[in-house]
Scaffold this active site. Structure first.
Site, PDB file in Angstrom:
ATOM      1  N   ASP A  96      -2.108  -1.399  -3.812  1.00 44.48           N
ATOM      2  CA  ASP A  96      -3.050   0.033  -4.561  1.00 44.48           C
ATOM      3  C   ASP A  96      -1.681  -0.523  -5.548  1.00 44.48           C
ATOM      4  O   ASP A  96      -1.774   0.966  -6.007  1.00 44.48           O
ATOM      5  CB  ASP A  96      -3.410   0.842  -3.787  1.00 44.48           C
ATOM      6  CG  ASP A  96      -2.106   0.697  -2.888  1.00 44.48           C
ATOM      7  OD1 ASP A  96      -0.859   0.768  -2.862  1.00 44.48           O
ATOM      8  OD2 ASP A  96      -2.112   1.849  -1.782  1.00 44.48           O
ATOM      9  N   LEU A 120       0.935  -1.624  -0.223  1.00 43.06           N
ATOM     10  CA  LEU A 120       0.104  -0.007  -0.275  1.00 43.06           C
ATOM     11  C   LEU A 120       0.652   1.261  -0.174  1.00 43.06           C
ATOM     12  O   LEU A 120       1.891   1.451   0.972  1.00 43.06           O
ATOM     13  CB  LEU A 120      -1.231   0.036   1.099  1.00 43.06           C
ATOM     14  CG  LEU A 120      -1.941  -0.975   1.481  1.00 43.06           C
ATOM     15  CD1 LEU A 120      -2.637  -0.910   3.276  1.00 43.06           C
ATOM     16  CD2 LEU A 120      -3.008  -1.009   0.251  1.00 43.06           C
ATOM     17  N   HIS A 121       0.193   1.981  -0.594  1.00 45.73           N
ATOM     18  CA  HIS A 121       1.728   3.330  -1.066  1.00 45.73           C
ATOM     19  C   HIS A 121       0.850   4.537  -1.801  1.00 45.73           C
ATOM     20  O   HIS A 121       0.703   6.034  -1.702  1.00 45.73           O
ATOM     21  CB  HIS A 121       3.167   3.380  -1.547  1.00 45.73           C
ATOM     22  CG  HIS A 121       3.073   2.900  -3.033  1.00 45.73           C
ATOM     23  ND1 HIS A 121       2.035   2.015  -3.675  1.00 45.73           N
ATOM     24  CD2 HIS A 121       2.761   4.961  -4.102  1.00 45.73           C
ATOM     25  CE1 HIS A 121       1.985   1.765  -5.570  1.00 45.73           C
ATOM     26  NE2 HIS A 121       2.714   3.393  -4.996  1.00 45.73           N
ATOM     27  N   ARG A 122      -0.460   3.890  -2.251  1.00 42.63           N
ATOM     28  CA  ARG A 122      -1.126   5.395  -2.024  1.00 42.63           C
ATOM     29  C   ARG A 122      -1.394   6.357  -1.911  1.00 42.63           C
ATOM     30  O   ARG A 122      -2.290   6.248  -0.423  1.00 42.63           O
ATOM     31  CB  ARG A 122      -2.722   5.253  -3.519  1.00 42.63           C
ATOM     32  CG  ARG A 122      -2.879   3.960  -4.490  1.00 42.63           C
ATOM     33  CD  ARG A 122      -2.135   5.178  -5.808  1.00 42.63           C
ATOM     34  NE  ARG A 122      -1.295   4.019  -6.811  1.00 42.63           N
ATOM     35  CZ  ARG A 122      -1.031   4.091  -8.009  1.00 42.63           C
ATOM     36  NH1 ARG A 122      -0.730   5.645  -8.592  1.00 42.63           N
ATOM     37  NH2 ARG A 122      -0.385   3.465  -9.105  1.00 42.63           N
TER      38      ARG A 122
END
Length: 362
Positions: free
Chosen positions: A282, A208-210
């Site tokens: 994501d 997850l990084h968005r």
């Protein structure tokens, strides 16, 4: 033909590596193509950039602009300032950019203002979501580019509708899949595999990084807690992006089944993905990699610029709807996941097709 190849962030390295190998093979046969490799330094963590040169067997960059972190505007501006100096000192015929990171947009703008032609690899992708910084980067880069290399026919259609001409567009396939195919024999177990006593096809990988998922602390906490509670019999390996780690440290969550690791080298991360039960992400590129590998992928986004991974592949889009996510996880665990196919031209030869075009342009 002199080409300046730009790489700035982790996904860029997988996309340029097979292209560099293809150019080198062409040069061994007498080609006039030459390149200068510019690393903007947008990703400055060793595990997010430096190790890729060794793991993907590509030469060290001719220069590292060392721009580091910053806001969207600060980072983009710093790339532009430093790349302008690079271009003045080392002029070329074409600047080749890949993907949709800040470095892609910044270097395309600088090149065009210095009257240098721009090649965009992975052109024409669209999520149609202007809340995504990457969408803006894609649109601006495509508005400036002279040559477009696309991963799917749909991407070419997107370009035509915004004014590109047919003779500028080349459907070649996916260079990231080129890297995956070329390096499968080099995939290696990360230390965490044995440390956590993982079993093939009985664990998950999560990334997850968005900003839409990690910048809101309450939302990220709800995502983590929901996923942790749904997989009681499977461990979840979570290589944490530096951006995400900063938020998680503030949350100080306690999880039973989610295990955090540092960012992994490409061969280690891809080993985990290939042998996993499923992936929760994501990311854009991971949607493609899981589609090629036939691994179920749950993408926590409202939309995707890679719709073929949903229509053809193993990917499923899940907006942030806790009931929908929960029901989809139940479906996955019950074994009711779709069987995907590999899109056309995702065959490991995209870079060869690109070099064939570059030879004709030269």
């Amino acid at each position: 033909m002199r080409i300046t190849i730009i790489a700035g962030a982790r996904p860029n390295f997988m996309k340029i590596a097979p292209l560099i190998h293809a150019i080198n093979r062409s040069r061994e046969k007498g080609s006039s193509l030459s390149y200068r490799l510019v690393h903007t330094g947008q990703h400055y963590d060793k595990n997010l950039s430096d190790t890729f040169f060794k793991d993907l067997n590509i030469p060290n960059p001719d220069v590292n602009l060392g721009v580091g972190s910053g806001s969207q505007a600060v980072q983009t501006a710093n790339v532009m300032i430093k790349f302008e100096e690079e271009m003045i000192n080392h002029p070329c015929d074409y600047v080749l950019v890949v993907g949709d990171v800040n470095s892609t947009l910044a270097c395309a703008v600088v090149a065009k203002k210095l009257h240098t032609k721009v090649i965009h690899v992975e052109a024409g992708l669209r999520s149609f979501d202007l809340d995504m910084p990457e969408e803006i980067n894609r649109m601006v880069t495509d508005a400036l580019a002279d040559i477009y290399f696309t991963t799917t026919p749909e991407a070419g259609y997107n370009l035509i509708t915004t004014g590109a001409k047919n003779d500028q567009i080349y459907f070649v396939g996916n260079t990231m899949i080129d890297s995956l195919i070329a390096n499968q024999s080099k995939f290696v177990k990360p230390a965490a595999f044995n440390e956590l006593n993982l079993q093939q096809k009985n664990y998950l990988v999560m990334t997850l990084h968005r900003p839409s998922n990690v910048d809101e602390m309450d939302k990220l906490a709800r995502i983590i807690n929901l996923i942790d509670s749904k997989f009681t019999d499977k461990k979840i390996i979570f290589p944490v992006h530096p951006r995400t780690r900063q938020v998680l440290e503030k949350l100080n969550l306690s999880t039973q089944n989610i295990h955090l690791t540092e960012p992994l080298r490409y061969p280690e991360f891809m080993y985990l993905v290939k042998e996993s039960f499923a992936v929760i992400t994501d990311s854009g590129g991971i949607q493609e990699e899981t589609t090629y590998l036939g691994v179920p992928c749950l993408t926590l986004r409202n939309n995707t610029e890679r719709p073929e991974t949903v229509s053809v592949g193993t990917n499923m889009l899940l907006a942030f709807d806790e009931e929908l996510i929960s029901a989809t996880i139940d479906q996955l665990q019950a074994g009711n996941w779709k069987t995907g196919k590999v899109p056309v031209f995702w065959d490991g030869k995209a870079s060869e097709r690109i070099v064939e075009v570059l030879e004709k342009l030269a």
